[in-house]
Scaffold this motif. Structure first.
Motif, PDB file in Angstrom:
ATOM      1  N   GLY A  47      70.092   2.742  36.584  1.00  0.00           N
ATOM      2  CA  GLY A  47      69.765   4.129  36.610  1.00  0.00           C
ATOM      3  C   GLY A  47      69.193   4.747  37.687  1.00  0.00           C
ATOM      4  O   GLY A  47      69.178   6.025  38.205  1.00  0.00           O
ATOM      5  N   LEU A  48      68.366   4.127  38.675  1.00  0.00           N
ATOM      6  CA  LEU A  48      68.045   4.681  39.978  1.00  0.00           C
ATOM      7  C   LEU A  48      68.948   5.107  41.030  1.00  0.00           C
ATOM      8  O   LEU A  48      68.998   6.160  41.437  1.00  0.00           O
ATOM      9  N   VAL A  54      72.138  12.178  41.768  1.00  0.00           N
ATOM     10  CA  VAL A  54      71.890  13.750  41.010  1.00  0.00           C
ATOM     11  C   VAL A  54      70.758  14.541  41.729  1.00  0.00           C
ATOM     12  O   VAL A  54      71.005  15.881  41.955  1.00  0.00           O
ATOM     13  N   VAL A  55      69.692  13.883  41.891  1.00  0.00           N
ATOM     14  CA  VAL A  55      68.595  14.673  42.522  1.00  0.00           C
ATOM     15  C   VAL A  55      68.474  14.549  43.940  1.00  0.00           C
ATOM     16  O   VAL A  55      68.498  13.255  44.460  1.00  0.00           O
TER      17      VAL A  55
END
Length: 57
Positions: A47-48, A54-55
Motif C-alpha cells: 500500500g505504501l 498517488v500523493v
C-alpha cells in the motif's frame, strides 16, 4: 478406571487436560496475532508504494 489411566490420580489427569487446553488457547492467540501482523505488513508493503505514487510529495 485405575488401569486405564495408568495409575494417575484424578487431579493429575485434570491438570494434564487443563495444561493441554491452556497450550491450545495460547497457540490459537499467537496464530491470530501472527496473521494480523502478516496482514499489516502486507498492507504497508504493497500500500505504501501505491500511496506514494498517488500523493505527490
Amino acid at each position: 478406571m485405575e488401569n486405564f489411566t495408568g495409575g494417575l490420580g484424578l487431579q493429575q489427569i485434570l491438570m494434564g487436560v487443563l495444561g493441554i487446553l491452556a497450550v491450545g488457547f495460547i497457540l490459537k492467540k499467537l496464530f491470530k496475532l501472527a496473521i494480523t501482523i502478516a496482514i499489516i505488513i502486507a498492507l504497508v508493503y504493497y500500500g505504501l508504494p501505491m500511496l506514494q505514487t498517488v500523493v505527490p510529495m
